[in-house]
Each structure stands twice: as C-alpha cells, then as structure tokens.
Enzyme design. Structure first.
Site, short mmCIF file in Angstrom:
data_model
loop_
_atom_site.label_atom_id
_atom_site.label_comp_id
_atom_site.label_asym_id
_atom_site.label_seq_id
_atom_site.Cartn_x
_atom_site.Cartn_y
_atom_site.Cartn_z
N SER A 44 -3.40 -4.62 6.60
CA SER A 44 -3.99 -3.56 5.84
C SER A 44 -5.45 -3.67 5.44
O SER A 44 -6.04 -2.24 5.52
CB SER A 44 -3.50 -3.91 5.15
OG SER A 44 -3.48 -4.59 3.53
N HIS A 55 1.98 -0.03 6.84
CA HIS A 55 1.33 0.06 7.16
C HIS A 55 1.17 1.83 8.39
O HIS A 55 0.73 1.56 9.51
CB HIS A 55 -0.39 0.09 7.18
CG HIS A 55 -0.73 -0.06 6.18
ND1 HIS A 55 -1.41 0.51 5.14
CD2 HIS A 55 -0.69 -1.37 5.62
CE1 HIS A 55 -1.76 0.56 4.08
NE2 HIS A 55 -1.73 -0.85 3.74
N LYS A 114 2.83 4.42 0.90
CA LYS A 114 1.83 4.75 1.69
C LYS A 114 2.01 6.17 1.94
O LYS A 114 1.92 7.27 1.41
CB LYS A 114 1.64 3.69 2.26
CG LYS A 114 1.10 2.61 1.75
CD LYS A 114 0.73 1.72 2.60
CE LYS A 114 0.05 0.71 1.32
NZ LYS A 114 0.97 -0.50 1.61
C1 LIG Z 1 0.79 -1.96 0.13
C2 LIG Z 1 1.93 -2.90 0.87
C3 LIG Z 1 3.24 -3.12 0.48
C4 LIG Z 1 3.38 -3.09 -1.58
O1 LIG Z 1 4.18 -1.95 -1.13
P1 LIG Z 1 4.55 -0.77 -2.71
O2 LIG Z 1 5.63 0.03 -2.12
O3 LIG Z 1 2.81 0.10 -2.95
O4 LIG Z 1 4.50 -1.69 -2.95
C5 LIG Z 1 3.47 -4.83 0.65
N1 LIG Z 1 3.41 -4.82 2.01
C6 LIG Z 1 2.33 -4.70 2.62
C7 LIG Z 1 2.04 -4.90 4.39
C8 LIG Z 1 1.83 -3.66 2.40
O5 LIG Z 1 0.48 -3.42 2.97
#
Ligand SMILES: *Cc1c(COP(=O)(O)O)cnc(C)c1O
Length: 396
Positions: free
Chosen positions: A184, A212, A243
């Site tokens: 990310s 992502h 996301k």
């Molecule tokens: C953003 C993210 C999460 C967390 O996801 P949420 O639904 O916001 O809790 C978990 N793993 C990765 C790799 C992320 O980038």
C-alpha cells in the site's frame, strides 16, 4: 504522588511525536467523499483517499442501502454465530465468492479484522509464519496474535522465502506464507506465482491480502489472483470492502471447507457483531457495478498512468509503483509535511506519510488518483506539485 505520574508518558509521547514531525494532524471532511471534498469550508482536490473507483458516494450504492434499511433495518443485533446472520450477509458473501472466483467467502467487519480472523485460526503456538518484511500492520498483528513463530523474508523475494522455508524444512508443524498483494505504501505487486510455487514446494499454506488489488487488478478488478491467473492455487484470500468498493467491511475467500472452518474458529466472527445492513447493501451494489462493467477500473488506470507520467516529467521520484498508488518520495518527514501544507494552500489535499507507516527517511506524499478524477483535476494537481516542489527545492 503515584497517581499523578502514572499517565505522564502520554503527555511526553505526544510532545515527542510533535517535536519529531511524526504527529498526524487529522483533517475533517465536511462533504461526501469524492474527487473534490470540503475541508475547513474550502473545496480541495482529494488525492489521498482509497476510494479508487469513486463508489463512496455513488447513487446505486446509496439507493441500495436506503432500500435495504427499509426492508431489514440497520443493526444485526448479534454476532454472526448467534443471531446476527441475516439473508443480506449471505447474499453479499455469495456475490463476493463469485466475483473472486472462489467457492465461498466469509464477511467480517473490516479488512483489518479479516487478517485477525484468518491467521490465528490457521496457525498457532509451535507453527511457523513466513511473512514479507513490508506486510501491512493488520497482517503483522494477526501473526502476533496467533503466537506462531514469525519468520520475515525479504520484500517480494521468492528466493529469500525459499531460503527461509528450507531452513525450517523437516519442522513438523503448520506453515503459512503471507503477503500483501499490492503493497500500500509503494504500490508494487507481490510476485505471487513464484511465491505460490515456493509455498507448494515446501508444503506451506499461502495467503494473500488483496486490499489494494480488488477493484484495481485483474479482469474488472477481480484482484491479484485473477491478475496472475492463479485461481485455485492460493489457499486464503483476504479482502477489504473499504477501498475500491467504497464502503466498509472485509472478507476471507477460499474453498468452502476453509470458510466453514473459519466460521467456527475466527474470533472476530464469534465475538464481534456482524456488519450492518446499510454497509452490506451498499457493498452488494458495488460488486454488481464491478460485475457489469470494467469501465471504472480502466479509467482508474488511465488516470494513474497519466498522473505518473506528468510527475516524472517534472522530475519527481515516484518510486517503483506498478499500480495506481503513486508515492511522491520526499525523504525527511518534516519536508513531506511541508510539501503537504504547501499543496493544501493550493487547494490540494495530499497527506504526508512518515514513520512508522513507512521506514524512517522514506517519508512521502502518497497520491491516490481515482476513476472519478478528470484530466483537469489531474492537471490541477500536477501544477500544484510543480509550484510547491520548486519552492521547497524538491525538484529543480
Ligand atoms: C487497508 C488495508 C487493510 C485494512 O482494511 P480495512 O478494511 O480498512 O480494515 C488490510 N490490509 C491491507 C493490505 C490494507 O492495505
């Protein structure tokens, strides 16, 4: 006396964070999420949201949420395993499994929870986890919670993973290889085919966190497994709905038996209530939109390529991203914060990211373009970066 000092560390730590430029000043968005948002009464161009496809404020998602609220109410009233499983949860789980191309999927409250659900259910004390050194915090926490031994391998390095697995060959325990699909902070993609091969060779399970990747990689945004055509070879897929899907929630996808097992074992499923009806409804609409058309995903990539090319021409270092995540490398945390402030003065909202989210000395502005930005929006952003970057001596 004792009572008076016992929380002094809080004051001290806050001061230290501010002194070292590591304190995060949290902005409040006063409008719906979108390419432009209102902050402190000002309309600013939003360059740091994970709302990849612009679905956060999409009509179909809002309509579905309203309709389902009328039909099913709001709250689930319980954890999934007691009385919180509603037909809406099952509907979304089936849609997610179809979208990901897996046999089944289990919804949880967030992507973070999905990692806390899957990892400790699969490995425990005496077992081994092989984890990419740059994995997301929620993977790290899931690993720690499991109490398995954690072996870190070099970032995106299948040879180093093989070395680590070889070292532990003959250890008679469960082994789990875990990686982010898309990293990310840098936007690079895990070499999943090679990691899968190594995991298979050494009898380890393999798990990918596609937070992502969904809505970004693969056919119509089906994610990293589809991108590499590895269907059936990745044991555990973790996903987020917060996301590209534009809502909130997480899930684990895989074989039916794995999901059946996780429903019995995963602690966030057993001890934390189910997702709310409007969240689930909006997510159903989001999956439907992705199933119907790849248009938004294509627009996202077009925008990302365009923005990165323009920034490169100006002399900005955008790292080695392979996805729409575009890090603008700055170096020192304080300089990254100054750049962010200067951009904000020009009505561009792009937060600086520093330690501990990224290593020390690798502070950056992480630009997230979305499908809903127009070319004009991106040009506006590029000129703001050009002016601010020159003022601070980041570019010539
Ligand atoms: C953003 C993210 C999460 C967390 O996801 P949420 O639904 O916001 O809790 C978990 N793993 C990765 C790799 C992320 O980038």
């Amino acid at each position: 006396m004792k009572v008076a000092v016992r929380m002094d560390f809080v004051t001290e730590e806050l001061k230290r964070l501010k002194d070292e430029g590591l304190y995060t000043y949290i902005r409040t968005i006063e409008s719906p999420q979108g390419p432009w948002v209102v902050i402190e009464g000002r309309k600013v161009l939003n360059l740091c949201s994970n709302n990849y496809l612009g679905l956060c404020n999409e009509e179909r998602l809002k309509d579905k949420a309203k309709k389902y609220i009328d039909q099913y109410g709001v709250g689930p009233g319980a954890v999934r395993t007691i009385a919180g499983t509603m037909s809406v949860h099952i509907e979304l789980e089936k849609k997610l499994a179809a979208f990901k191309g897996t046999e089944a999927a289990m919804l949880v409250q967030s992507g973070f929870c999905a990692n806390l659900s899957a990892i400790p259910a699969l490995v425990g004390k005496g077992d081994l986890i092989f984890s990419d050194e740059l994995n997301h915090a929620s993977i790290i926490d899931g690993c720690r919670l499991s109490r398995a031994e954690i072996v870190r391998y070099k970032h995106n390095d299948p040879d180093d993973l093989e070395r680590a697995l070889k070292e532990k060959e003959g250890t008679n325990c469960r082994k789990l290889v875990v990686t982010d699909g898309v990293f990310s902070m840098d936007g690079d993609i895990a070499p999943l085919p090679e990691l899968v091969e190594v995991a298979e060779k050494y009898g380890a399970m393999i798990m990918v966190d596609d937070a992502h990747g969904e809505g970004v990689l693969g056919r119509r945004g089906r994610g990293i497994v589809d991108h590499f055509d590895l269907h059936g070879r990745v044991d555990v897929e973790v996903g987020t709905l917060s996301k590209a899907f534009g809502v909130m929630g997480g899930f684990v996808a895989g074989k039916s038996e794995l999901i059946e097992y996780l429903r019995q074992k995963a602690r966030p499923n057993l001890f934390s209530s189910a997702l709310t009806v409007p969240d689930v409804a909006a997510n159903i609409a989001a999956v439907e939109i992705l199933q119907e058309s790849g248009e938004l995903v294509e627009k996202l990539w077009d925008n990302a390529f365009y923005f990165r090319a323009r920034m490169g021409e100006l002399g900005f270092d955008t790292g080695h991203t392979q996805t729409p995540i575009t890090p603008v490398m700055v170096g020192e945390a304080t300089l990254a914060k100054e750049l962010s402030m200067k951009l904000f003065e020009r009505n561009v909202f792009a937060q600086a990211i520093a330690f501990p989210t990224v290593p020390k000395g690798k502070a950056r502005i992480r630009v997230m373009v979305s499908a809903s930005h127009t070319r004009d929006d991106l040009d506006y952003a590029v000129s703001a970066f050009a002016e601010a970057g020159k003022e601070l001596g980041i570019i010539g």
